[in-house]
Motif scaffolding. Structure first.
Motif, short mmCIF file in Angstrom:
data_model
loop_
_atom_site.label_atom_id
_atom_site.label_comp_id
_atom_site.label_asym_id
_atom_site.label_seq_id
_atom_site.Cartn_x
_atom_site.Cartn_y
_atom_site.Cartn_z
N ALA A 144 58.46 -5.72 62.57
CA ALA A 144 57.37 -5.87 63.92
C ALA A 144 57.44 -7.43 64.19
CB ALA A 144 56.19 -5.54 63.25
N SER A 145 58.75 -8.03 63.69
CA SER A 145 58.88 -9.40 64.19
C SER A 145 60.40 -9.51 64.44
CB SER A 145 58.71 -10.23 63.10
OG SER A 145 57.21 -10.22 62.72
N GLU A 182 67.73 -12.57 58.44
CA GLU A 182 66.22 -13.40 58.93
C GLU A 182 66.68 -14.58 59.48
OE1 GLU A 182 63.19 -15.55 55.82
OE2 GLU A 182 64.69 -14.47 55.07
N ASP A 197 62.66 0.43 53.29
CA ASP A 197 61.39 0.71 52.23
C ASP A 197 61.97 1.66 51.02
OD1 ASP A 197 59.97 -1.22 53.65
OD2 ASP A 197 58.61 0.50 54.37
N SER A 253 57.08 -2.99 51.36
CA SER A 253 57.15 -2.58 52.73
C SER A 253 57.97 -3.61 53.69
CB SER A 253 56.01 -2.40 53.34
OG SER A 253 56.29 -1.83 54.62
N ALA A 283 57.66 -3.42 56.76
CA ALA A 283 57.13 -3.18 58.39
C ALA A 283 56.83 -4.41 59.36
CB ALA A 283 56.14 -2.27 58.27
N GLU A 284 56.33 -5.47 58.32
CA GLU A 284 56.06 -6.71 59.01
C GLU A 284 57.24 -7.38 59.58
OE1 GLU A 284 53.14 -9.26 57.15
OE2 GLU A 284 52.14 -7.66 56.55
N MET A 285 58.39 -7.16 58.75
CA MET A 285 59.61 -7.76 59.32
C MET A 285 60.16 -6.89 60.60
SD MET A 285 61.71 -8.41 55.87
CE MET A 285 61.08 -9.52 54.81
#
Length: 150
Positions: A39-40, A59, A11, A33, A35-37
């Motif tokens: 968290a996955s 990815e 970030d 952000s 952050a979602e990435m």
């Protein structure tokens, strides 16, 4: 190099004015952000260098196939960026099961396209990318890459 599940470094790099402008972003108007990435972990692998000025986001595209995205602050350029970038690619191949890493880089980001080649990726053509326009597509196969970068 290390995989991280905390997107803070990614970030911070992405919000740097020089980096954000390369993507046509206004960091004051667009909250960013990863952050979602982070968290996955089945879909994204966030890696960073030891000094916190370079990160890569891989990815998931298909089994054993990951698309690479690179972020680096101005303090991480040249030989160090190349060394750290190769180390993160090696980690994906050796530690995280990648067999093919690919990416697409807008043609107007010349330095990024050169960096991809220096990191061992091969150009496989061009395509019109919906967000950034004409982009060069790169890929690296595990066995070929490891043979050329022992």
């Amino acid at each position: 190099m290390m995989r991280t599940f905390d997107a803070t470094i990614h970030d911070t790099i992405a919000r740097h004015p020089e980096i954000a402008s390369a993507f046509g972003c206004d960091v004051d108007r667009m909250p960013l952000s990863f952050a979602e990435m982070a968290a996955s972990p089945d879909d994204f692998a966030l890696l960073r260098n030891d000094t916190g000025d370079m990160g890569m986001i891989f990815e998931w595209s298909a089994p054993f196939v990951w698309q690479m995205h690179t972020l680096a602050l101005p303090s991480c350029r040249g030989k160090r960026a190349l060394k750290d970038g190769k180390a993160m690619i090696r980690e994906m191949f050796v530690e995280h099961g990648a067999c093919l890493i690919w990416g697409q880089t807008p043609v107007d980001l010349r330095a990024a396209r050169i960096f991809n080649r220096w990191c061992g990726a091969k150009s496989v053509g061009f395509r019109e990318q919906p967000l950034f326009g004409l982009s060069e597509v790169f890929m690296g196969l595990k066995d070929d890459w490891l043979e050329r970068h022992p």
